[in-house]
Write an enzyme that holds these catalytic residues in place. Structure first.
Site, PDB file in Angstrom:
ATOM      1  N   GLU A 116       0.844  -1.192   0.000  1.00  0.00           N
ATOM      2  CA  GLU A 116       0.000   0.000   0.000  1.00  0.00           C
ATOM      3  C   GLU A 116       0.881   1.244   0.000  1.00  0.00           C
ATOM      4  O   GLU A 116       2.109   1.151   0.141  1.00  0.00           O
ATOM      5  CB  GLU A 116      -0.936  -0.010   1.212  1.00  0.00           C
ATOM      6  CG  GLU A 116      -1.910  -1.166   1.188  1.00  0.00           C
ATOM      7  CD  GLU A 116      -2.876  -1.175   2.374  1.00  0.00           C
ATOM      8  OE1 GLU A 116      -3.792  -1.994   2.359  1.00  0.00           O
ATOM      9  OE2 GLU A 116      -2.697  -0.363   3.303  1.00  0.00           O
ATOM     10  N   HIS A 241      -8.638   9.812   3.733  1.00  0.00           N
ATOM     11  CA  HIS A 241      -8.338   8.744   2.776  1.00  0.00           C
ATOM     12  C   HIS A 241      -8.529   9.313   1.378  1.00  0.00           C
ATOM     13  O   HIS A 241      -9.565   9.921   1.080  1.00  0.00           O
ATOM     14  CB  HIS A 241      -9.243   7.540   2.981  1.00  0.00           C
ATOM     15  CG  HIS A 241      -8.722   6.309   2.321  1.00  0.00           C
ATOM     16  ND1 HIS A 241      -8.754   6.138   0.952  1.00  0.00           N
ATOM     17  CD2 HIS A 241      -8.125   5.193   2.819  1.00  0.00           C
ATOM     18  CE1 HIS A 241      -8.205   4.977   0.645  1.00  0.00           C
ATOM     19  NE2 HIS A 241      -7.812   4.383   1.764  1.00  0.00           N
ATOM     20  N   ARG A 288      -0.565   8.836   2.119  1.00  0.00           N
ATOM     21  CA  ARG A 288      -1.930   9.331   2.001  1.00  0.00           C
ATOM     22  C   ARG A 288      -2.034  10.855   2.041  1.00  0.00           C
ATOM     23  O   ARG A 288      -2.879  11.437   1.385  1.00  0.00           O
ATOM     24  CB  ARG A 288      -2.796   8.730   3.101  1.00  0.00           C
ATOM     25  CG  ARG A 288      -3.075   7.263   2.886  1.00  0.00           C
ATOM     26  CD  ARG A 288      -3.843   6.658   4.033  1.00  0.00           C
ATOM     27  NE  ARG A 288      -4.158   5.267   3.743  1.00  0.00           N
ATOM     28  CZ  ARG A 288      -4.782   4.460   4.579  1.00  0.00           C
ATOM     29  NH1 ARG A 288      -5.144   4.893   5.760  1.00  0.00           N
ATOM     30  NH2 ARG A 288      -5.041   3.215   4.245  1.00  0.00           N
ATOM     31  N   HIS A 349     -10.867   9.945   7.437  1.00  0.00           N
ATOM     32  CA  HIS A 349     -10.636   8.499   7.551  1.00  0.00           C
ATOM     33  C   HIS A 349     -10.045   8.071   8.892  1.00  0.00           C
ATOM     34  O   HIS A 349     -10.512   7.118   9.499  1.00  0.00           O
ATOM     35  CB  HIS A 349      -9.713   8.061   6.422  1.00  0.00           C
ATOM     36  CG  HIS A 349      -9.440   6.593   6.373  1.00  0.00           C
ATOM     37  ND1 HIS A 349     -10.445   5.658   6.243  1.00  0.00           N
ATOM     38  CD2 HIS A 349      -8.273   5.888   6.430  1.00  0.00           C
ATOM     39  CE1 HIS A 349      -9.912   4.442   6.217  1.00  0.00           C
ATOM     40  NE2 HIS A 349      -8.597   4.547   6.343  1.00  0.00           N
ATOM     41  N   ARG A 384      -0.356   8.602   9.448  1.00  0.00           N
ATOM     42  CA  ARG A 384      -0.315   7.154   9.621  1.00  0.00           C
ATOM     43  C   ARG A 384       0.086   6.448   8.333  1.00  0.00           C
ATOM     44  O   ARG A 384      -0.470   6.706   7.265  1.00  0.00           O
ATOM     45  CB  ARG A 384      -1.696   6.644  10.050  1.00  0.00           C
ATOM     46  CG  ARG A 384      -1.795   5.130  10.133  1.00  0.00           C
ATOM     47  CD  ARG A 384      -3.189   4.714  10.520  1.00  0.00           C
ATOM     48  NE  ARG A 384      -4.149   4.997   9.484  1.00  0.00           N
ATOM     49  CZ  ARG A 384      -4.810   4.081   8.780  1.00  0.00           C
ATOM     50  NH1 ARG A 384      -4.586   2.806   9.004  1.00  0.00           N
ATOM     51  NH2 ARG A 384      -5.696   4.426   7.885  1.00  0.00           N
ATOM     52  N   SER A 389      -2.545   0.758  11.641  1.00  0.00           N
ATOM     53  CA  SER A 389      -3.488   1.022  12.737  1.00  0.00           C
ATOM     54  C   SER A 389      -3.949  -0.255  13.426  1.00  0.00           C
ATOM     55  O   SER A 389      -3.991  -0.324  14.664  1.00  0.00           O
ATOM     56  CB  SER A 389      -4.699   1.808  12.231  1.00  0.00           C
ATOM     57  OG  SER A 389      -5.232   1.216  11.071  1.00  0.00           O
TER      58      SER A 389
END
Length: 529
Positions: A116, A241, A288, A349, A384, A389
């Site tokens: 990701e 997000h 992100r 998000h 993050r 998470s």
């Protein structure tokens, strides 16, 4: 009066993991889980991507994961916490699997690892595109095998009980003695006395209205801790997000997982231009904050409401195997991803800040612990890293358990008064609650969004004061209900986000203010605004 040894507020991965471990360790003691909706309704349930864990030490390493996390956190991570969490990851994942959580395997029988945004290697363990749902299922199954665990569904935690509620002299030390909790079906308010209280209450997404979070994500735990005088930090770092499915409806948005871009999805504007390489050499796999800020800038330049995620070039069979839920949801909106671009827009998000805790999950309030999204551990810093998470929740739930196992609580005799609603009345209409909720969410989107300014933040303070005064007047005069208490909590959270945004003078990670001191990372976006 209800008495329990361990009170857990929240039924996501953090709260359930802690509850299972402490109940197994102390079968003679009682564990009470309070959750304001159905027991399986939490942010965990909607986590699509997975758990970031270093498993393949030939291709990957702890140091690589640590470095990726530090880079995403933009200099504000606690390096010792990052190292601790990442090195604990494989052990915590193994426990999940022993409890029955299933994760996807590849053709060789090994765990299928995804990648990701912000990750330098394939290390995301997943279950299709419903990883959180699978973890929640396995944890609840374990909980229901434990006779000393009670789950109170549809019970709303109103306030933590501290010296403020007791008839005792003021003390420099603030302690938590439990919580006042409302049975949402009967309206009865329970006084729950607990030796140890663990907040695992999730995030704040609904404060912004447009969010990937479920409707229950109203920041209740953070607001309660704030009112109890616990230390709260880094609330300005709200992670948006980049790719929520765009529809014309307001409210919770369906998440198009980061892993779709990991598989090769491309972001385009309405003219078909692939714009992410203009902003970052990592393109769609940038972190992100970069992707969200880039999309926000594209929308400001064009005046459009959304951009597009193009997956038409991908192997449709592979896509459907990895993301069956996403594929079906797109079909429900008449989007066939093999030939149609997916309209997407950033949505609130994840909160990187929250209730400050140490490595044992201890807050600044005695006997109060916190884990999961409501906590600020130092892992995420200013932004993050994707799929860190669930990892954090597992590790900190374990750390709190270990601390409680090694340091048994001393049950103090304390007379706790029942909830006092004398002088209040049942509200004749609820229009003011809904009206102020809409005002609050619009305020946060328009004034405290992805890109902020001192002018908008200052105006937001004035607007929020008006909402706050009206809500507090309602709270004092009417018998409480869930909607009013959620709104009050969201106002508290908004106050923290706005106030801590104004205090930050340098742009970091997910926080960007056009009036702040410039950094190299900001330069391109600043030039284009």
């Amino acid at each position: 009066m209800v008495k329990t040894n361990f009170l857990v507020i929240g039924s996501g991965v953090a709260g359930l993991t802690y509850a299972i471990k402490i109940a197994q360790r102390f079968p003679e003691k009682n564990v009470l889980i309070v959750t304001k909706s159905d027991e399986q309704e939490s942010n965990t349930k909607y986590a699509q991507g997975g758990v970031a864990v270093v498993l393949d030490l030939e291709e990957d390493s702890f140091q690589k994961h640590i470095q990726d996390t530090l880079v995403a956190g933009d200099g504000l991570c606690d390096a010792a916490v990052v190292e601790m969490v990442i090195k604990e990851g494989p052990k915590r994942l193994k426990e999940l699997m022993l409890w029955g959580a299933n994760f996807d395997s590849n053709a060789s029988g090994k765990l299928d690892l995804g990648i990701e945004g912000g990750h330098s290697e394939y290390r995301v363990v997943h279950h299709k595109d419903i990883t959180g749902f699978e973890i929640e299922r396995a944890l609840l199954q374990q909980v229901h095998t434990l006779p000393n665990v009670t789950v109170l569904s549809y019970h709303f935690a109103l306030d933590l009980i501290t010296e403020h509620h007791l008839n005792v002299p003021k003390s420099k030390t603030i302690s938590c003695y439990g919580a006042y909790v409302m049975d949402q079906k009967t309206g009865a308010i329970l006084t729950i006395k607990a030796d140890r209280t663990v907040l695992a209450s999730g995030g704040i997404g609904r404060v912004y209205g447009h969010t990937t979070n479920p409707i229950i994500a109203t920041g209740d735990g953070i607001a309660m801790a704030y009112r109890a005088k616990a230390e709260i930090k880094d609330m300005e770092f709200v992670q948006f997000h980049p790719t929520a499915l765009y529809t014309h409806k307001e409210g919770s948005s369906f998440l198009i997982s980061e892993a779709v871009r990991g598989l090769g999805g491309i972001l385009r504007n309405k003219n078909g231009h692939r714009f992410m390489p203009d902003y970052d050499k990592r393109a769609e796999l940038a972190s992100r904050d970069i992707v969200s800020q880039s999309i926000d800038n594209e929308l400001k330049k064009s005046g459009d409401t959304h951009v597009f995620l193009d997956c038409t070039h991908l192997d449709i069979a592979v896509f459907k195997n990895h993301f069956p839920n996403i594929y079906q949801e797109c079909l429900n909106h008449n989007i066939a991803i093999e030939k149609d671009w997916i309209p997407v827009v950033p949505a609130s998000h994840y909160l990187c800040g929250g209730i400050v805790v140490d490595k044992n999950g201890k807050t600044s309030v005695a006997n109060l612990f916190a884990c999961g999204e409501c906590s600020q551990t130092g892992l995420h810093g200013a932004n993050r890293l994707a799929s860190n998470s669930l990892l954090e929740a597992l590790v900190y739930a374990h750390n709190i358990f270990e601390y409680h196992a090694a340091h048994p609580a001393v049950s103090l005799y304390t007379a706790i008064p029942d909830w006092n609603d004398e002088g209040t009345s049942i509200p004749k209409e609820y229009v003011l609650i809904q009206h102020n909720l809409v005002r609050l969410q619009a305020l946060m989107r328009d004034y405290v969004g992805i890109v902020r300014s001192n002018s908008r933040l200052t105006k937001a303070v004035r607007h929020l004061d008006l909402i706050y005064n009206e809500v507090e007047e309602l709270y004092r005069s009417v018998k409480i209900n869930t909607e009013l208490c959620e709104l009050r909590n969201m106002v508290n959270v908004a106050h923290l986000i706005i106030g801590q945004s104004l205090q930050r003078k340098h742009n970091k990670g997910g926080y960007y203010n056009v009036d702040n001191v410039q950094t190299d990372k900001d330069s391109l976006i600043k030039e284009l605004l």
